[in-house]
Write an enzyme that holds these catalytic residues in place. Structure first.
Site, PDB file in Angstrom:
ATOM      1  N   ASN A 270       6.799  55.318 -31.431  1.00  0.00           N
ATOM      2  CA  ASN A 270       6.206  55.592 -32.755  1.00  0.00           C
ATOM      3  C   ASN A 270       6.348  54.439 -33.740  1.00  0.00           C
ATOM      4  O   ASN A 270       5.453  54.174 -34.536  1.00  0.00           O
ATOM      5  CB  ASN A 270       6.760  56.902 -33.330  1.00  0.00           C
ATOM      6  CG  ASN A 270       8.238  56.854 -33.592  1.00  0.00           C
ATOM      7  OD1 ASN A 270       8.989  56.254 -32.832  1.00  0.00           O
ATOM      8  ND2 ASN A 270       8.651  57.461 -34.672  1.00  0.00           N
TER       9      ASN A 270
ATOM     10  N   GLU B 281      19.339  59.252 -30.856  1.00  0.00           N
ATOM     11  CA  GLU B 281      18.529  59.572 -32.046  1.00  0.00           C
ATOM     12  C   GLU B 281      17.320  60.338 -31.548  1.00  0.00           C
ATOM     13  O   GLU B 281      16.452  59.772 -30.891  1.00  0.00           O
ATOM     14  CB  GLU B 281      18.088  58.282 -32.755  1.00  0.00           C
ATOM     15  CG  GLU B 281      19.226  57.397 -33.215  1.00  0.00           C
ATOM     16  CD  GLU B 281      20.072  58.028 -34.300  1.00  0.00           C
ATOM     17  OE1 GLU B 281      19.607  58.972 -34.969  1.00  0.00           O
ATOM     18  OE2 GLU B 281      21.220  57.591 -34.461  1.00  0.00           O
TER      19      GLU B 281
ATOM     20  N   CYS C  91       9.867  60.212 -36.923  1.00  0.00           N
ATOM     21  CA  CYS C  91      10.850  61.280 -36.724  1.00  0.00           C
ATOM     22  C   CYS C  91      11.294  61.880 -38.049  1.00  0.00           C
ATOM     23  O   CYS C  91      11.778  63.009 -38.090  1.00  0.00           O
ATOM     24  CB  CYS C  91      12.053  60.739 -35.970  1.00  0.00           C
ATOM     25  SG  CYS C  91      12.757  59.290 -36.782  1.00  0.00           S
TER      26      CYS C  91
ATOM     27  N   GLU D 176      23.432  55.305 -36.456  1.00  0.00           N
ATOM     28  CA  GLU D 176      23.063  53.901 -36.429  1.00  0.00           C
ATOM     29  C   GLU D 176      23.168  53.362 -37.851  1.00  0.00           C
ATOM     30  O   GLU D 176      23.479  54.096 -38.775  1.00  0.00           O
ATOM     31  CB  GLU D 176      21.628  53.745 -35.903  1.00  0.00           C
ATOM     32  CG  GLU D 176      21.460  54.235 -34.475  1.00  0.00           C
ATOM     33  CD  GLU D 176      20.074  53.956 -33.920  1.00  0.00           C
ATOM     34  OE1 GLU D 176      19.084  54.332 -34.579  1.00  0.00           O
ATOM     35  OE2 GLU D 176      19.982  53.370 -32.827  1.00  0.00           O
TER      36      GLU D 176
END
Ligand code: NAD
Length: 484
Positions: free
Chosen positions: A151, A249, A283, A463
């Site tokens: 994405n 993630e 996301c 992260e």
């Protein structure tokens, strides 16, 4: 037809199998390049090259590793225009978005972690009687796998490899097979940036073949993965017996909570952006819009009126705001999600089907109209499952408690957006929502020093900033007496 190549031990090459996979442009549906169909044989070669490179890279002064990342970032800046076009062609995202977000952020990731490693100091602990000193020696892990999705291709690829390399690891990276192009371009400049052979390796190919081989390899000691929740669960199962360090993630089903006392115009404009940016394929996109009863009709009417006027267009054209979704399979999956919502009794307020941009070049491309659905409860599939496309639902709530219950009625917990001018309520709501990120009266405002990640099925670990450098290092406690 252009054939992209793996980067293994500093050499650009095809897969050991000699096989190729087609790479399709989503705006046209046409094959325009090919990638190596790699498997365990290619991963084994990459690991062997990384094993050879690790002693020198891991002991190099951090300033020199940082300098490599900065030179690489300069290459991204120098080739920014080409990267913007490549990213848009590969992914279907509008050129304007790749130019404003993806490519500048990829450059920034490399620069940011060059700076971060220069400020990443070890801790020391001294007891009250000063009899001993404990210090923490943070060592690079060794060889790590970085697996990224389609994405935000170069944006998320660099978000992983930059901290991994800065911390002194050798990397085996796998971009998504659906959007391999920008990672290939980056791999071509690694040598010029001064990154020694074998330190950074790129393996192209399918998740179940190339990705699986990375995840299974016993000499790869950590996996940083961004992608779907079911893939994340599979990776967790595969790596658990080897006790690999994992950062996952994963997916989201993010609520936007719109209270009646919000700044209406700002909430409306930003909710449109948070719902449909990158065709809803971020996301962090809002997909469940929760609106307080007394504002519901006004907000809905204004939202539908504006979204119904959004035009889907050729991503290669400068003015396009909504481009193609990433693949035929993904388009069909989104359409089946919409069909299921209709069958469950949902009412389509706008969109609901494929779109046809005016440019005939796009006749066979993968386009969906921005879609708004109402009338479905929180337990409905469309309010529980991630669609990852330009599709949102509207639900109403009557008070703060109910808003929080609706927001948390999900297996996911990545991001929430809260719209109210009552700051006490905003803080209360942010604290009560199960999410790794809560944006109050804004969306997608990022500071790369902050922890990034999700709770529940949205992932494990964080992260960003020093969190990423901690993930990519193994802390060792060293203790010695202060008296001889
Ligand atoms: P995906 O899980 O299908 O693929 C992601 C990557 O994993 C790809 O490179 C793929 O080739 C690889 N892969 C697939 N199977 C594998 C296996 N068995 N072993 C190792 N690697 C494997 O996800 P996608 O469709 O590319 O991306 C969309 C998903 O990513 C959505 O769910 C979205 O929410 C999520 N995402 C999450 C974040 C976040 O930060 N939380 C960011 C972006 C996207």
């Amino acid at each position: 037809m252009e054939q992209l190549q793996n980067l293994i031990g500093g050499e650009l090459r095809g897969a050991v199998s000699g096989e190729w996979l087609d790479n399709i442009e989503p705006a046209t549906g046409e094959v325009y390049s090919q990638i190596p169909r790699s498997n365990a044989a290619d991963v084994n070669l990459a690991v062997a090259a990384a094993v050879k490179a690790f002693p020198q890279w891991s002991t190099l002064a951090f300033e020199e590793r940082a300098a490599c990342l900065r030179r690489w970032a300069a290459k991204v800046a120098e080739h920014a225009e080409a990267l913007v076009h490549a990213e848009s062609k590969d992914n279907g995202k509008p050129i304007s978005l790749a130019k404003a977000v993806d490519i500048p952020r990829a450059q920034q990731n490399l620069e940011f972690f060059a700076g971060a490693i220069e400020h990443f100091a070890s801790e020391a602990h001294i007891p009250a009687d000063a009899s001993h000193i404990h210090y923490t020696h943070r060592k690079p892990i060794g060889i790590v796998g970085c697996i990224s999705p389609w994405n935000l291709p170069l944006y998320l690829f660099t978000w992983k490899i930059a901290p991994a390399l800065a911390a002194g690891n050798c990397v085996i990276a796998k971009p998504s097979e659906i959007t391999p192009f920008s990672a290939f371009m980056l791999s071509q400049w690694a040598e010029e940036a001064g990154i020694p052979k074998g330190v950074f390796n790129v393996i192209h190919g399918l998740g179940a073949e190339a990705g699986q081989a990375i995840v299974e390899h016993p000499q790869i000691k950590a996996i940083s993965f961004t992608g779907g929740t079911s893939t994340g669960a599979h990776i967790a199962r595969t790596t658990a017996p080897q006790f690999k360090k994992l950062s996952l993630e994963l997916g989201g089903k993010n609520p936007a909570i719109v209270f009646a006392d919000c700044d209406f115009d700002k909430a409306l404009a930003t909710t449109i952006r948070s719902s449909f940016a990158n065709q809803g394929q971020i996301c962090l996109c809002s997909s469940r819009i929760l609106i307080e009863d007394s504002l519901y009709d006004r907000f809905k009417t204004a939202l539908v009126e504006k979204v119904a006027r959004m035009r889907v267009g050729d991503p290669a054209e400068q003015g396009t705001k909504m481009g193609a979704v990433v693949s035929r399979a993904h388009r069909d999956k989104i359409l089946s999600n919409i069909d299921a919502a209709i069958k469950a009794g949902g009412e389509i307020l706008c969109g609901g089907t494929v779109a046809s941009p005016p440019n005939t070049r796009c006749n066979n491309g993968f386009f969906i109209q921005p879609t708004i659905i109402e009338g479905l409860g929180p337990s409905c599939e469309i309010n529980q499952e991630e669609v990852f496309g330009p599709v949102i639902t509207l639900q109403r709530f009557s008070n703060e408690k109910q808003a929080i219950e609706l927001a948390n009625d999900s297996q996911y917990g990545l991001a929430a957006t809260i719209w109210t001018q009552d700051l006490s309520k905003a803080h209360r709501t942010a604290a009560a929502v199960d999410s790794g990120i809560a944006w109050i009266n804004c969306w997608l405002v990022r500071d790369l020093r902050t922890p990034f990640g999700g709770v529940k099925s949205s992932g494990v670990g964080r992260e960003g900033g020093f969190e990423a450098l901690r993930f990519f290092t193994e802390p060792q406690n060293v203790c010695l007496p202060t008296q001889a």
